[in-house]
Design a protein around this motif. Structure first.
Motif, PDB file in Angstrom:
ATOM      1  N   ASP A  70     -19.575  -8.322 -17.300  1.00  0.00           N
ATOM      2  CA  ASP A  70     -17.892  -8.721 -16.391  1.00  0.00           C
ATOM      3  C   ASP A  70     -18.009 -10.345 -17.339  1.00  0.00           C
ATOM      4  OD1 ASP A  70     -18.090  -6.615 -14.742  1.00  0.00           O
ATOM      5  OD2 ASP A  70     -18.929  -7.871 -12.547  1.00  0.00           O
ATOM      6  N   GLN A  71     -18.388 -10.767 -17.627  1.00  0.00           N
ATOM      7  CA  GLN A  71     -17.993 -11.856 -18.649  1.00  0.00           C
ATOM      8  C   GLN A  71     -17.841 -11.216 -20.382  1.00  0.00           C
ATOM      9  OE1 GLN A  71     -19.595 -15.822 -17.992  1.00  0.00           O
ATOM     10  NE2 GLN A  71     -20.782 -15.000 -16.180  1.00  0.00           N
ATOM     11  N   LEU A  72     -18.589 -10.503 -20.549  1.00  0.00           N
ATOM     12  CA  LEU A  72     -18.370 -10.251 -22.038  1.00  0.00           C
ATOM     13  C   LEU A  72     -17.441  -9.218 -21.963  1.00  0.00           C
ATOM     14  CD1 LEU A  72     -22.148  -9.996 -23.267  1.00  0.00           C
ATOM     15  CD2 LEU A  72     -20.689 -12.066 -24.058  1.00  0.00           C
ATOM     16  N   GLY A  73     -16.927  -8.828 -21.038  1.00  0.00           N
ATOM     17  CA  GLY A  73     -15.833  -7.315 -21.043  1.00  0.00           C
ATOM     18  C   GLY A  73     -15.848  -6.434 -21.677  1.00  0.00           C
ATOM     19  N   LEU A  74     -17.969  -5.923 -20.948  1.00  0.00           N
ATOM     20  CA  LEU A  74     -17.977  -4.746 -21.319  1.00  0.00           C
ATOM     21  C   LEU A  74     -17.906  -3.490 -20.637  1.00  0.00           C
ATOM     22  CD1 LEU A  74     -21.669  -6.385 -23.158  1.00  0.00           C
ATOM     23  CD2 LEU A  74     -18.984  -5.314 -23.819  1.00  0.00           C
ATOM     24  N   ARG A  75     -17.382  -3.327 -19.440  1.00  0.00           N
ATOM     25  CA  ARG A  75     -17.143  -3.115 -18.508  1.00  0.00           C
ATOM     26  C   ARG A  75     -16.166  -1.883 -18.268  1.00  0.00           C
ATOM     27  NH1 ARG A  75     -18.670  -2.701 -12.270  1.00  0.00           N
ATOM     28  NH2 ARG A  75     -19.250  -4.577 -12.691  1.00  0.00           N
ATOM     29  N   ARG A  76     -15.308  -1.593 -19.734  1.00  0.00           N
ATOM     30  CA  ARG A  76     -14.807  -1.104 -19.929  1.00  0.00           C
ATOM     31  C   ARG A  76     -15.331  -0.095 -20.409  1.00  0.00           C
ATOM     32  NH1 ARG A  76     -11.583  -4.885 -24.725  1.00  0.00           N
ATOM     33  NH2 ARG A  76     -12.604  -6.252 -23.390  1.00  0.00           N
ATOM     34  N   TYR A  77     -16.662   0.505 -21.698  1.00  0.00           N
ATOM     35  CA  TYR A  77     -17.417   1.091 -21.859  1.00  0.00           C
ATOM     36  C   TYR A  77     -18.289   1.875 -20.923  1.00  0.00           C
ATOM     37  CZ  TYR A  77     -15.698  -1.421 -25.870  1.00  0.00           C
ATOM     38  OH  TYR A  77     -15.253  -2.884 -26.769  1.00  0.00           O
ATOM     39  N   LEU A  78     -17.491   1.903 -19.861  1.00  0.00           N
ATOM     40  CA  LEU A  78     -17.955   3.107 -19.330  1.00  0.00           C
ATOM     41  C   LEU A  78     -17.789   3.694 -18.524  1.00  0.00           C
ATOM     42  CD1 LEU A  78     -20.385  -0.012 -16.113  1.00  0.00           C
ATOM     43  CD2 LEU A  78     -21.520   1.655 -17.583  1.00  0.00           C
ATOM     44  N   ARG A  79     -18.356   5.017 -18.194  1.00  0.00           N
ATOM     45  CA  ARG A  79     -17.145   6.147 -18.065  1.00  0.00           C
ATOM     46  C   ARG A  79     -16.779   5.594 -16.889  1.00  0.00           C
ATOM     47  NH1 ARG A  79     -21.541   9.237 -20.206  1.00  0.00           N
ATOM     48  NH2 ARG A  79     -21.228  10.480 -21.930  1.00  0.00           N
ATOM     49  N   TRP A  80     -14.934   6.637 -16.455  1.00  0.00           N
ATOM     50  CA  TRP A  80     -14.551   6.645 -15.788  1.00  0.00           C
ATOM     51  C   TRP A  80     -15.394   6.538 -13.807  1.00  0.00           C
ATOM     52  CZ3 TRP A  80     -10.845   3.314 -14.223  1.00  0.00           C
ATOM     53  CH2 TRP A  80     -10.022   3.364 -12.725  1.00  0.00           C
ATOM     54  N   GLY A  81     -16.225   7.439 -13.679  1.00  0.00           N
ATOM     55  CA  GLY A  81     -17.074   7.260 -12.547  1.00  0.00           C
ATOM     56  C   GLY A  81     -17.805   6.554 -12.159  1.00  0.00           C
ATOM     57  N   ARG A  82     -18.552   5.938 -13.305  1.00  0.00           N
ATOM     58  CA  ARG A  82     -20.106   5.381 -13.394  1.00  0.00           C
ATOM     59  C   ARG A  82     -19.176   3.653 -13.207  1.00  0.00           C
ATOM     60  NH1 ARG A  82     -24.975   6.198 -15.060  1.00  0.00           N
ATOM     61  NH2 ARG A  82     -25.688   8.285 -16.117  1.00  0.00           N
ATOM     62  N   ARG A  83     -17.903   3.268 -14.293  1.00  0.00           N
ATOM     63  CA  ARG A  83     -16.869   1.897 -13.282  1.00  0.00           C
ATOM     64  C   ARG A  83     -17.004   2.319 -11.722  1.00  0.00           C
ATOM     65  NH1 ARG A  83     -11.852   1.829 -17.483  1.00  0.00           N
ATOM     66  NH2 ARG A  83     -13.403   1.814 -19.446  1.00  0.00           N
ATOM     67  N   LEU A  84     -16.764   2.885 -11.427  1.00  0.00           N
ATOM     68  CA  LEU A  84     -16.443   3.176 -10.085  1.00  0.00           C
ATOM     69  C   LEU A  84     -17.420   3.134  -8.872  1.00  0.00           C
ATOM     70  CD1 LEU A  84     -14.308   6.279  -9.258  1.00  0.00           C
ATOM     71  CD2 LEU A  84     -13.122   3.315  -8.884  1.00  0.00           C
ATOM     72  N   MET A  85     -19.281   3.557  -9.431  1.00  0.00           N
ATOM     73  CA  MET A  85     -20.560   3.371  -8.824  1.00  0.00           C
ATOM     74  C   MET A  85     -20.251   2.453  -9.347  1.00  0.00           C
ATOM     75  SD  MET A  85     -23.309   5.779  -9.897  1.00  0.00           S
ATOM     76  CE  MET A  85     -23.262   5.625 -11.319  1.00  0.00           C
ATOM     77  N   PHE A  86     -20.141   1.514 -10.122  1.00  0.00           N
ATOM     78  CA  PHE A  86     -21.055  -0.193 -10.428  1.00  0.00           C
ATOM     79  C   PHE A  86     -19.441  -0.985 -10.351  1.00  0.00           C
ATOM     80  CE2 PHE A  86     -23.702   2.026 -13.388  1.00  0.00           C
ATOM     81  CZ  PHE A  86     -24.628   1.601 -12.977  1.00  0.00           C
ATOM     82  N   TRP A  87     -18.787  -0.885  -8.760  1.00  0.00           N
ATOM     83  CA  TRP A  87     -17.890  -1.551  -8.603  1.00  0.00           C
ATOM     84  C   TRP A  87     -18.336  -3.159  -8.344  1.00  0.00           C
ATOM     85  CZ3 TRP A  87     -13.300  -3.937 -10.656  1.00  0.00           C
ATOM     86  CH2 TRP A  87     -12.466  -4.758  -9.463  1.00  0.00           C
ATOM     87  N   LYS A  88     -18.601  -2.849  -7.719  1.00  0.00           N
ATOM     88  CA  LYS A  88     -19.698  -3.885  -6.664  1.00  0.00           C
ATOM     89  C   LYS A  88     -20.665  -4.186  -7.416  1.00  0.00           C
ATOM     90  CE  LYS A  88     -18.292  -2.206  -1.945  1.00  0.00           C
ATOM     91  NZ  LYS A  88     -18.654  -2.010  -0.464  1.00  0.00           N
ATOM     92  N   ARG A  89     -20.691  -5.594  -7.200  1.00  0.00           N
ATOM     93  CA  ARG A  89     -22.520  -6.045  -8.840  1.00  0.00           C
ATOM     94  C   ARG A  89     -23.862  -5.240  -7.539  1.00  0.00           C
ATOM     95  NH1 ARG A  89     -19.125 -10.799  -9.337  1.00  0.00           N
ATOM     96  NH2 ARG A  89     -19.025 -10.664 -11.451  1.00  0.00           N
ATOM     97  N   THR A  90     -23.984  -4.940  -8.317  1.00  0.00           N
ATOM     98  CA  THR A  90     -25.765  -4.564  -7.074  1.00  0.00           C
ATOM     99  C   THR A  90     -26.960  -5.654  -8.268  1.00  0.00           C
ATOM    100  OG1 THR A  90     -25.855  -3.141  -9.532  1.00  0.00           O
ATOM    101  CG2 THR A  90     -24.357  -2.435  -7.322  1.00  0.00           C
ATOM    102  N   GLU A  91     -27.762  -5.091  -7.032  1.00  0.00           N
ATOM    103  CA  GLU A  91     -29.399  -5.996  -7.450  1.00  0.00           C
ATOM    104  C   GLU A  91     -29.934  -4.810  -7.823  1.00  0.00           C
ATOM    105  OE1 GLU A  91     -29.785  -9.142  -7.826  1.00  0.00           O
ATOM    106  OE2 GLU A  91     -27.372  -9.900  -6.990  1.00  0.00           O
ATOM    107  N   PRO A  92     -30.944  -4.882  -8.413  1.00  0.00           N
ATOM    108  CA  PRO A  92     -32.169  -3.685  -8.917  1.00  0.00           C
ATOM    109  C   PRO A  92     -33.232  -3.784  -7.422  1.00  0.00           C
ATOM    110  CG  PRO A  92     -31.906  -6.021 -10.582  1.00  0.00           C
ATOM    111  CD  PRO A  92     -31.361  -6.460  -9.515  1.00  0.00           C
TER     112      PRO A  92
END
Length: 555
Positions: free
Chosen positions: A32-54
């Motif tokens: 997020d701080q590097l602004g890299l989320r834009r490189y995910l596919r749209w579906g993956r962006r929604l899946m990873f919208w909430k910060r997840t822990e391993p």
């Protein structure tokens, strides 16, 4: 290598893989701080919208190692190189990176044979009496096959992986861009030198990819140790070495950590370990060139007890000036000279921030106190060098790459020696070389040579000085003298101002469109089919702008 913001877009598929792996291992804050989320596919962006822990609670260091392993060959190699920099990277991360394993499948024997025939410009049947299409071993950069020379000599043929150069160049490009972004968004990360680490790795991996360089290094060690029966260097078959193929004799020796086989040797395990230590000291302090990767897999013990070193792809060079610095390091510890030791440390390393000399002197005084007066046979070179590197890390003093390679090699060598001969002490094997180099430094011939060299340098400076002064005065008189000032962090400020300006412009255009469409609808209902689409487009633009502001975390 210059920064290019389009690298991530140009290599979009690989960029997505990298971002996905980072998020899978809990580094979504970094993404997020590097602004890299834009490189995910749209579906993956929604899946990873909430910060997840391993899924499994792992330490940061372990997650870094697993992420590098998931990203493949180039990143695994990068982790291995970074593991040699304890002066820059935290110790817990170093410990995990040292566990990195290359899990790479072999490529088909038919492809390997085709590469050999292409590089050596002859059919396999003409080149070898036998060639086994089944690989003997597979590594990240290539694999080796058994073969037999036309005269019956057993051989091994090392063949580079197909297309590996392109894969590595693509990953290097992305790694450099990520390192640049980290330095831009995290000013504190400068002390870890992300771009410097990538540059070091780039040099290292490019050297390993040059099989011709490995062949030359092997020949050089063969020449240096031709009169030393304790080290056996494999013979390179030049007529069958070219480009992506290197052919050498097959070494059928014992593994150095095989206790059962070592008992059958004509010499004791202690003598084998002592020979290995002496060979390494001779390489380093006498020849100034050393094998930089002396792990157990690269050692073979010959039936007569001599040692054979394999894989000369990673070689360290220690210039005379650096050797003198290391000698001064050990001598000043032995003499308990803290002031001189401070000077040596500041000569060896490059400080990334203003050094607190009093604190450095206090730390080095404690360092000397741990080893001063201790008998040589009780000193652990590995522990001593590790303590020294820890002091450099605390004071943000960056150690040169060649010295770090040497320190890592010495620590590895001591571990092997202790494993097969616990009573052997590396410090005792090093001592004669340290004092020999120290005494040679004050030999009349060496003193005269230094005086002559410095006189020549001074003479050259004096010869060029009038010309330099004249050139500077000429530029000054013609108003052509320029002073270059660099404001660190200014580029980041400019980028942020551009981004803010763009958002302001979009906001003004969006507001104008919404206002215009609303006025048009209220004045003339016949234009509703034109106004409503403009109104909806402006609203969507506004939602997108608000989303971008919230995602950046800066309101």
């Amino acid at each position: 290598m210059d920064s290019n913001p389009f690298r991530l877009i140009r290599n979009l598929r690989r960029s997505r893989e990298i971002v996905t792996v980072l998020m899978n291992y809990g580094f979504d804050d970094l993404v997020d701080q590097l602004g890299l989320r834009r490189y995910l596919r749209w579906g993956r962006r929604l899946m990873f919208w909430k910060r997840t822990e391993p899924e499994i609670k792992l330490t940061r260091a372990k997650r870094i190692r697993l992420a590098l392993e998931s990203l493949g060959v180039t990143f695994i190699k990068f982790g291995q190189v970074v593991s040699t920099r304890p002066d820059l990277v935290p110790r817990d991360v170093i410990r995990e990176l040292s566990k990195l394993q290359e899990r790479v499948p072999s490529f088909p024997g038919e492809i390997a044979m085709a590469i050999v025939e292409r590089e050596l410009e002859a059919p396999i049947s003409e080149l070898f009496a036998e060639f086994d299409p089944q690989p003997l071993a597979a590594g990240s950069l290539g694999q080796v096959h058994r073969a037999r020379h036309q005269d019956g000599t057993p051989l091994v043929v090392k063949i580079k992986r197909p297309d590996i150069d392109r894969v590595i160049e693509q990953d290097l490009s992305l790694m450099y861009e990520l390192a640049t972004m980290i330095e831009r968004h995290f000013p504190d990360a400068e002390v870890f030198d992300p771009t410097g680490l990538v540059n070091q790795f780039s040099r290292t991996i490019h050297r390993e990819l040059q099989f011709s360089r490995e062949a030359r290094s092997t020949d050089e060690f063969c020449r240096l140790f031709q009169d030393d029966a304790t080290l056996y260097v494999p013979k390179i078959y030049r007529e069958m070495t070219q480009g992506d193929v290197i052919t050498m004799e097959f070494i059928d020796g014992y593994k150095i950590d095989d206790d059962r086989e070592l008992k059958n040797l004509p010499i004791s395990a202690h003598e084998v370990a002592a020979n290995g230590a002496r060979i390494f000291m001779k390489m380093t302090f006498e020849f100034g060139i050393f094998h930089a990767d002396p792990h157990p897999g690269n050692f073979r013990v010959m039936p007569d007890g001599s040692l054979c070193l394999l894989d000369y792809g990673m070689i360290g060079i220690l210039e005379e000036e650096r050797r003198d610095m290391l000698v001064d390091l050990f001598l000043n510890v032995a003499r308990k000279d803290t002031a001189k030791l401070v000077e040596v440390v500041l000569k060896i390393g490059k400080a990334k921030r203003t050094v607190d000399h009093q604190l450095l002197r206090a730390d080095l005084r404690d360092f000397i106190g741990n080893y001063y007066g201790v008998p040589m046979d009780e000193i652990s070179v590995g522990k001593m060098l590790t303590d020294f590197i820890n002091i450099l890390a605390i004071h943000r003093i960056r150690c040169p790459v060649d010295i770090m390679l040497l320190i890592r090699a010495l620590i590895t060598l001591e571990g092997i020696a202790t494993r097969i001969a616990p009573e052997l002490n590396i410090a005792q094997e090093m001592e004669p070389y340290i004092y020999k180099l120290s005494s040679e430094r004050y030999h009349p011939k060496a003193i005269v040579s230094r005086i002559w060299s410095e006189t020549c340098s001074l003479s050259k400076v004096m010869h060029e000085l009038p010309e330099q002064i004249g050139r500077t005065l000429g530029k000054l008189s013609e108003d052509e003298l320029k002073v270059h000032l660099e404001h660190k962090g200014f580029d980041h400020l400019t980028t942020e101002m551009d981004r803010s300006g763009n958002r302001l412009a979009i906001g003004m255009v969006m507001s104008s469109l919404i206002l215009a469409s609303a006025i048009t609808i209220s004045l003339d209902s016949n234009l509703i089919f034109v106004s409503i689409p403009i109104f909806m487009m402006s609203s969507l633009l506004g939602i997108w702008l608000i989303y971008g502001v919230f995602r950046s975390g800066r309101l």
